[in-house]
Design an enzyme around this catalytic site. Structure first.
Site, PDB file in Angstrom:
ATOM      1  N   ASP A  75       0.772  -1.234   0.000  1.00  0.00           N
ATOM      2  CA  ASP A  75       0.000   0.000   0.000  1.00  0.00           C
ATOM      3  C   ASP A  75       0.808   1.291   0.000  1.00  0.00           C
ATOM      4  O   ASP A  75       0.304   2.334   0.384  1.00  0.00           O
ATOM      5  CB  ASP A  75      -0.917   0.009   1.228  1.00  0.00           C
ATOM      6  CG  ASP A  75      -0.161  -0.313   2.513  1.00  0.00           C
ATOM      7  OD1 ASP A  75       1.047  -0.024   2.585  1.00  0.00           O
ATOM      8  OD2 ASP A  75      -0.771  -0.871   3.437  1.00  0.00           O
ATOM      9  N   GLU A 111      -0.343  -9.135  -1.054  1.00  0.00           N
ATOM     10  CA  GLU A 111      -1.017  -8.593   0.122  1.00  0.00           C
ATOM     11  C   GLU A 111      -2.204  -7.718  -0.291  1.00  0.00           C
ATOM     12  O   GLU A 111      -2.360  -6.569   0.123  1.00  0.00           O
ATOM     13  CB  GLU A 111      -0.063  -7.821   1.037  1.00  0.00           C
ATOM     14  CG  GLU A 111      -0.617  -7.665   2.450  1.00  0.00           C
ATOM     15  CD  GLU A 111       0.310  -6.939   3.395  1.00  0.00           C
ATOM     16  OE1 GLU A 111       0.969  -7.616   4.195  1.00  0.00           O
ATOM     17  OE2 GLU A 111       0.367  -5.681   3.324  1.00  0.00           O
ATOM     18  N   GLU A 139      -2.165   4.984   2.874  1.00  0.00           N
ATOM     19  CA  GLU A 139      -2.132   3.564   2.517  1.00  0.00           C
ATOM     20  C   GLU A 139      -3.502   3.008   2.118  1.00  0.00           C
ATOM     21  O   GLU A 139      -3.609   2.210   1.177  1.00  0.00           O
ATOM     22  CB  GLU A 139      -1.550   2.743   3.672  1.00  0.00           C
ATOM     23  CG  GLU A 139      -0.063   2.940   3.892  1.00  0.00           C
ATOM     24  CD  GLU A 139       0.287   4.122   4.775  1.00  0.00           C
ATOM     25  OE1 GLU A 139       1.474   4.294   5.109  1.00  0.00           O
ATOM     26  OE2 GLU A 139      -0.643   4.898   5.116  1.00  0.00           O
ATOM     27  N   HIS A 147       4.721   5.464  14.723  1.00  0.00           N
ATOM     28  CA  HIS A 147       5.188   6.326  13.637  1.00  0.00           C
ATOM     29  C   HIS A 147       4.076   6.782  12.695  1.00  0.00           C
ATOM     30  O   HIS A 147       4.320   7.602  11.824  1.00  0.00           O
ATOM     31  CB  HIS A 147       6.227   5.575  12.801  1.00  0.00           C
ATOM     32  CG  HIS A 147       5.659   4.435  12.007  1.00  0.00           C
ATOM     33  ND1 HIS A 147       5.485   3.189  12.538  1.00  0.00           N
ATOM     34  CD2 HIS A 147       5.207   4.376  10.733  1.00  0.00           C
ATOM     35  CE1 HIS A 147       4.958   2.394  11.620  1.00  0.00           C
ATOM     36  NE2 HIS A 147       4.772   3.095  10.518  1.00  0.00           N
ATOM     37  N   ARG A 199       1.417   8.447  10.427  1.00  0.00           N
ATOM     38  CA  ARG A 199       1.156   9.862  10.132  1.00  0.00           C
ATOM     39  C   ARG A 199      -0.080  10.362  10.867  1.00  0.00           C
ATOM     40  O   ARG A 199      -0.102  11.471  11.405  1.00  0.00           O
ATOM     41  CB  ARG A 199       0.949  10.066   8.624  1.00  0.00           C
ATOM     42  CG  ARG A 199       2.192   9.920   7.764  1.00  0.00           C
ATOM     43  CD  ARG A 199       1.821  10.000   6.288  1.00  0.00           C
ATOM     44  NE  ARG A 199       2.953   9.704   5.405  1.00  0.00           N
ATOM     45  CZ  ARG A 199       3.716  10.616   4.838  1.00  0.00           C
ATOM     46  NH1 ARG A 199       3.478  11.884   5.062  1.00  0.00           N
ATOM     47  NH2 ARG A 199       4.712  10.268   4.052  1.00  0.00           N
ATOM     48  N   HIS A 223      11.464   6.131  15.423  1.00  0.00           N
ATOM     49  CA  HIS A 223      11.355   6.371  13.977  1.00  0.00           C
ATOM     50  C   HIS A 223      12.168   7.602  13.582  1.00  0.00           C
ATOM     51  O   HIS A 223      12.411   8.501  14.384  1.00  0.00           O
ATOM     52  CB  HIS A 223       9.880   6.573  13.604  1.00  0.00           C
ATOM     53  CG  HIS A 223       9.584   6.385  12.153  1.00  0.00           C
ATOM     54  ND1 HIS A 223       9.622   7.411  11.246  1.00  0.00           N
ATOM     55  CD2 HIS A 223       9.243   5.283  11.446  1.00  0.00           C
ATOM     56  CE1 HIS A 223       9.321   6.953  10.043  1.00  0.00           C
ATOM     57  NE2 HIS A 223       9.086   5.670  10.134  1.00  0.00           N
TER      58      HIS A 223
END
Length: 372
Positions: A98, A120, A134, A211, A213, A244
């Protein structure tokens, strides 16, 4: 039988992890001519995986730039991948998951009349803005894919519900489990003094990642604050957080948990070390996607600090629990597993729904059967 030309495209560490076993199976087959194109959307973290699996790309677009926007990533990747397609002329292009690289790769293939295989496929959170970007990438790639390699029955049902033909959907298991079994080692040496000297047996070690967003800001502040509360209350808990690289994430983490005893903010671990950190830990707290699949294979409860997940199979099976992003909810659920052995064992011993380590072979077999 003539050779099938397969181009695998990926650009980030998670993609590389899950495409590495597919690439290895492709390269074992005498009837397949395969090449690898990396965009290097993530440079350093991608290179770690390539080294670990001894994979050498045939094409390296090296698009990484600090501070680049999603539009810039997509445009650079799209243009670069198109040149690779024109040079190699594959029969099928494989993308994974993604990312922006995934979307650009699929789109470049579509523009050049090359079939797309989506590894996937079928993951859905139900909210196009979470995870961002994603969830949108998954749906966009699905619309132009010819082969949907779905890890689970739930993923297959998601695709059927969106109107995709069952003839194009193949349940394979998750290739990430193939990689995991390749990497876990009882004799792992971290070559990292903190980890090599850590008493995993007499401490309850929590491996943590954060991490996303969409979590940056108040949600991430809540995650870190809850972790701080857990450590203050439970004197046998040690938290290892490979922090991260995103400077916004680092700013929030250092502000809230940077100076708390028994919380260790360390630089990102390479994949081999991080997988083995998970294997030795008591539990995992994360907002990551792939870890929700890895931890159950290691017999570790995984607590997911997000409001939605595109991996509901683990929630249903009881190997994972969705916490949301409220400080109190995160604290209460972590504290419960630390102090209630029965609840802990329910999660640690639940059946892993994500695969048996043979997904990559199934994908290659499907390609041979349908493209020969």
């Amino acid at each position: 039988m003539k050779s099938i030309k397969v181009l695998s495209v990926f650009g980030t560490r998670p993609e590389a992890v899950k495409m590495a076993p597919v690439v290895k199976k492709l390269r074992e087959n005498q009837y397949i001519e395969d090449k690898i194109c990396v965009t290097a959307q993530h440079r350093e973290m991608l290179d770690q995986v390539l080294d670990l699996f001894d994979i050498k790309p045939d094409y390296d677009l090296n698009i990484f730039e600090h501070g680049q926007s999603l539009s810039q990533i997509t445009a650079r990747a799209l243009q670069g991948i198109e040149k690779v397609i024109k040079d190699f002329r594959p029969h099928i292009l494989l993308v994974h998951g993604d990312t922006s690289t995934t979307f650009a790769g699929a789109l470049a293939a579509f523009y050049n009349n090359v079939r797309v295989g989506h590894v996937e496929a079928g993951l859905r959170s139900g909210n196009i803005y979470s995870p961002y970007p994603e969830e949108a990438n998954r749906k966009l790639v699905g619309a132009i894919s010819d082969f949907h390699f779905a890890p689970t029955e739930k993923n297959r049902q998601n695709l059927l519900n969106e109107g995709y033909s069952d003839k194009k959907i193949f349940i394979t298991g998750n290739t990430g489990i193939d990689s995991l079994f390749y990497m876990v080692s009882d004799d792992c040496k971290f070559d990292y003094p903190l980890l090599d000297n850590l008493d995993f047996k007499n401490n309850k070690v929590i491996a943590m990642t954060a991490h996303r967003r969409e979590n940056i800001g108040k949600p991430m502040e809540n995650i870190f604050s809850a972790i701080k509360d857990v450590v203050i209350k439970n004197k046998d808990v040690v938290v290892i957080y490979p922090i991260h690289l995103n400077p916004k994430v680092r700013e929030i983490a250092n502000k809230i948990i940077g100076k708390i005893e028994r919380i260790h903010l360390i630089e990102p671990l390479d994949l081999f070390r991080f997988v083995n950190l998970q294997a030795k830990s008591y539990m995992i707290v994360t907002d990551s996607g792939g870890i929700q699949e890895e931890a159950p294979s290691l017999g570790k409860p995984v607590l997911v600090a997000r409001t939605e997940t595109e991996r509901p199979e683990g929630i249903k099976a009881g190997t994972a629990k969705l916490l949301g992003v409220k400080r109190e909810d995160i604290f209460n659920n972590i504290d419960l597993l630390l102090n209630n052995e029965e609840e802990y064992n329910k999660m640690a011993n639940a059946v892993n729904p994500y695969g048996d380590g043979k997904a990559s072979k199934r994908i290659v077999d499907i390609l041979l059967e349908n493209l020969k």
